[in-house]
Motif scaffolding. Structure first.
Motif, PDB file in Angstrom:
ATOM      1  N   ALA A 212       0.843  -1.190   0.000  1.00 37.58           N
ATOM      2  CA  ALA A 212       0.000   0.000   0.000  1.00 37.58           C
ATOM      3  C   ALA A 212       0.881   1.244   0.000  1.00 37.58           C
ATOM      4  N   PRO A 213       0.807   2.089  -1.024  1.00 35.33           N
ATOM      5  CA  PRO A 213       1.739   3.225  -1.144  1.00 35.33           C
ATOM      6  C   PRO A 213       1.758   4.133   0.085  1.00 35.33           C
ATOM      7  N   GLN A 214       0.578   4.431   0.660  1.00 35.49           N
ATOM      8  CA  GLN A 214       0.541   5.351   1.793  1.00 35.49           C
ATOM      9  C   GLN A 214       1.321   4.818   2.977  1.00 35.49           C
ATOM     10  N   VAL A 215       1.209   3.504   3.250  1.00 36.45           N
ATOM     11  CA  VAL A 215       1.905   2.907   4.386  1.00 36.45           C
ATOM     12  C   VAL A 215       3.394   2.768   4.096  1.00 36.45           C
ATOM     13  N   VAL A 216       3.727   2.206   2.940  1.00 33.81           N
ATOM     14  CA  VAL A 216       5.140   1.981   2.610  1.00 33.81           C
ATOM     15  C   VAL A 216       5.890   3.302   2.499  1.00 33.81           C
ATOM     16  N   ASP A 217       5.311   4.269   1.797  1.00 33.48           N
ATOM     17  CA  ASP A 217       5.982   5.566   1.642  1.00 33.48           C
ATOM     18  C   ASP A 217       6.148   6.271   2.988  1.00 33.48           C
ATOM     19  N   SER A 218       5.165   6.135   3.855  1.00 33.96           N
ATOM     20  CA  SER A 218       5.264   6.757   5.184  1.00 33.96           C
ATOM     21  C   SER A 218       6.390   6.126   5.990  1.00 33.96           C
ATOM     22  N   LEU A 219       6.525   4.794   5.928  1.00 33.69           N
ATOM     23  CA  LEU A 219       7.605   4.119   6.655  1.00 33.69           C
ATOM     24  C   LEU A 219       8.964   4.468   6.071  1.00 33.69           C
ATOM     25  N   HIS A 220       9.041   4.591   4.750  1.00 31.75           N
ATOM     26  CA  HIS A 220      10.301   5.048   4.147  1.00 31.75           C
ATOM     27  C   HIS A 220      10.668   6.431   4.700  1.00 31.75           C
ATOM     28  N   ALA A 221       9.679   7.318   4.752  1.00 33.37           N
ATOM     29  CA  ALA A 221       9.926   8.676   5.256  1.00 33.37           C
ATOM     30  C   ALA A 221      10.332   8.641   6.719  1.00 33.37           C
TER      31      ALA A 221
END
Length: 346
Positions: A212-221
């Motif tokens: 899920a982009p929102q979750v994965v991108d948030s964890l990357h950030a």
């Protein structure tokens, strides 16, 4: 009797990237601080019978470990090959479900006590991994590796987690003055709400597994923020750290709708109106402790939170990690002197 003392923790950066669903794909990074708030676990061999007694928020008396409802106590005894004839008692400075890693503190403290009882020395790394195995693999809890390692090692500690799960542990290099300023400016308040992190972390893990982009991108950030936060604090740049906490909180809220709620959003805005540069809820979210960073407005922030019904938790950092504070089987009491332990015969 064996008595262990194991510290609770707050996460400073990288929270959530220690979950297997994330680090197995991207590697994880955690920067956290152990507090002088503790889980105490005692174990003892009963004299008059072979029953198993476990005392926590309730009390269990059973004939065999397999009859225990307390999962961690039951599986810790199984790992050590202990079937009966044991008393386990625990108490803590803060309640469970408050985002400071209490479950893993119990697991680490109990395993440490049982290893000592069985005269089986174990180092911090092995102890943390054994607790991870107990909680994540055996009990199937949707948690990461941060809490077990912080409970074991204590300190201002960096965990770099490889994709295969191996954890590299190092100490952050903060000056004494920076640590003093951090304790002065980083205030912790109890929201009065307890919660189980199970649903929040399960939702987060499902999001990563489904890419899920929102979750994965948030964890990357969040991981990148963790690297920056470590660098900021090692350089003594506390103001930027406080501002980074605000960005961290916004990213954390995107991980799950359960991380915050209208009450917590209002408390956060109230804190910023009264001098906080940034902050976040410790742990998975949904309850527990708010951590706020402020400069020159400590008393103003304290009063605002007090009027809002929050209680401050004063603290210092713990640099010893889990430790045996009493071993009455061997007739030894222990006292600490800042960063090392001195043994004294009783």
């Amino acid at each position: 009797m064996i008595l262990t003392r194991t510290p609770f923790r707050i996460t400073l950066g990288g929270g959530g990237t220690d979950l297997p669903s994330y680090y197995s794909r991207y590697g994880g990074f955690i920067f956290a601080a152990a507090l002088d708030k503790y889980m105490f676990v005692s174990v003892n061999r009963p004299i008059v019978d072979d029953l198993v007694r476990v005392k926590y928020s309730r009390s269990e008396i059973v004939e065999h470990r397999d009859d225990l409802q307390h999962e961690i106590a039951r599986e810790a005894m199984r790992l050590l090959g202990i079937e009966r004839g044991l008393e386990i008692t625990s108490m803590a400075d803060v309640p469970a479900g408050t985002g400071l890693g209490s479950s893993s503190c119990y697991a680490v403290g109990l395993l440490h006590a049982l290893r000592t009882l069985c005269r089986e020395p174990v180092d911090y790394h092995d102890l943390a991994e054994e607790a991870c195995r107990l909680e994540i693999e055996i009990l199937g809890k949707p948690i990461g590796k941060q809490d077990q390692y912080m409970a074991s090692f204590g300190g201002l500690t960096v965990l770099e987690i490889a994709e295969d799960g191996r954890v590299d542990v190092s100490r952050a290099r903060l000056s004494e003055s920076t640590m003093d300023d951090l304790v002065r400016n980083l205030l912790i308040f109890y929201t009065g709400s307890e919660r189980s992190s199970h649903d929040i972390l399960s939702e987060q893990s499902r999001g990563v597994s489904a890419s899920a982009p929102q979750v994965v991108d948030s964890l990357h950030a969040i991981k990148e923020m963790g690297y920056r936060i470590r660098e900021m604090l090692e350089r003594g740049n506390l103001t930027d750290f406080g501002l980074e906490l605000d960005r961290h909180w916004q990213a954390k809220k995107r991980l799950s709708t359960r991380v915050s709620n209208p009450r917590f959003d209002r408390l956060y805005e109230l804190a910023k109106e009264n001098g906080a540069l940034g902050g976040k809820i410790s742990g998975a979210g949904g309850g527990g402790f708010f951590v706020f960073y402020t400069e020159r407005h400590q008393q103003r922030l304290r009063e605002a939170m007090r009027q809002a019904g929050l209680r401050e938790m004063r603290y210092r950092f713990d640099f010893e990690g889990t430790k045996v504070v009493a071993n009455l089987i061997d007739g030894t009491l222990y006292a600490s002197t800042n960063s090392h332990v001195v043994g004294a015969r009783a």
